[in-house]
Enzyme design. Sequence first.
Site, PDB file in Angstrom:
ATOM      1  N   PHE A   8     -31.286  10.587 -15.028  1.00  0.00           N
ATOM      2  CA  PHE A   8     -32.322   9.584 -14.742  1.00  0.00           C
ATOM      3  C   PHE A   8     -31.689   8.509 -13.879  1.00  0.00           C
ATOM      4  CE2 PHE A   8     -34.616   5.650 -15.257  1.00  0.00           C
ATOM      5  CZ  PHE A   8     -35.910   6.062 -15.014  1.00  0.00           C
ATOM      6  N   ASP A  47     -23.329   6.072 -11.544  1.00  0.00           N
ATOM      7  CA  ASP A  47     -24.505   5.260 -11.845  1.00  0.00           C
ATOM      8  C   ASP A  47     -24.275   4.594 -13.198  1.00  0.00           C
ATOM      9  OD1 ASP A  47     -26.902   4.188 -12.665  1.00  0.00           O
ATOM     10  OD2 ASP A  47     -28.126   5.873 -11.997  1.00  0.00           O
ATOM     11  N   LYS A 106     -29.583  -3.755 -13.757  1.00  0.00           N
ATOM     12  CA  LYS A 106     -30.028  -4.222 -15.064  1.00  0.00           C
ATOM     13  C   LYS A 106     -29.288  -5.468 -15.536  1.00  0.00           C
ATOM     14  CE  LYS A 106     -32.067   0.140 -16.619  1.00  0.00           C
ATOM     15  NZ  LYS A 106     -33.446  -0.278 -16.369  1.00  0.00           N
TER      16      LYS A 106
END
Length: 393
Positions: free
Chosen positions: A134, A219, A248
Amino acid sequence: MELAERVSAHNYHPLAVVAREAEGAWVTDVDGKRYLDALAAYSALNFGHRHPVIMAAAAHQLERLTLTSRAFHNDQLGPFCAGLATLAGKDRVLPMNTGAEAVETALKLARRWGYDVKGVPENEARIVVMSGNFHGRTTTIISFSDDPVARRGFGPFTPGFDTVPYGDAAALEAAITPNTVAVLVEPVQGEAGIIIPPAGYLEAVRRLCTEHEVLFLADEIQSGLGRCGATFACDVEEVRPDVYILGKALGGGVVPVSAVVADDDIMSVITPGSHGSTFGGNPLAAAVGLAVVGLLETGEYQERARVLGEQLRERLEPLIGHGLTAVRTRGLWAGVDLDPSLMSGRQAAEGLAERGVLCKETHDQTLRFAPPLVIEASDLDLMVDRFAEVLRA
């Protein structure tokens, strides 16, 4: 809540909680009920709600300058990029806004590096990705997702990606060709349910990328910046990727901030006009990001994630066989698989919300626990106690 359901697109299925204010690890709804936040906005709130250092940096910057675009410099961009580059042990930072933007940026960077440096024929670059990944929901990113919900109805898809099983170094090696320019991997797969690769896997990724002149893109949007008990999730395995993809928590729960971090020999392929963002690197975001870097420089939050993560693991593992079929933890981050004969992940999340704990399911039978790193040990016990109540109920 009713207004939001009526006028906003239904691209989420939120719990029936309407937050009004929050501080630290606690959220208060419009009726005054308090909830322990066990999700931390998917790790965007690693430092909790309204951390005083981050809020002070944001408030100070709000009174001075918020946006310039990149048409000219601002006094916050340089210090932020310098601080983040030093934290990552790299030369340069390319700031963006959202995590998906950062992934897209890294993909463009890898392709151009492949053409300009490695010498791959134009339009022939390949990037190896992992099953269960994801990385966001843009058109290019869902092109290499294997989630049918994310993909249905959005084709045709972007070519140039090869998918291999996550954690399988032999499959990765077999997929690398002379035209492979990068391997994109999550050191821990978050959305998949906190999936931790086998010991030595990231080291094998690093070795294979070096041997075949391929960029290792990590990531760390969910897993990085303290969550796994280290500054970066790759640090846990003592591995250094070529490119960090961050987001984030970099925005401190205040503004969206993301970044791609790499050395000069990679980042130099990006030239004026080849990539950009009106808001990327804006002074407000840079001031907040610099405050986050300062918090991480102390090592306090990494240590809290290590210590509290061990407490979380010790409390969750005894629940295996009592409603849970598996528990996976890395730092202060856990994925727990629910016995499908007992309840779904959604039912568990709703049961927790009724008991004053906010959490969210993924992939039907898995719950993710990712409380803010500022959570107190007693509140962590409270979280697991309430979860055990849900399982017994």
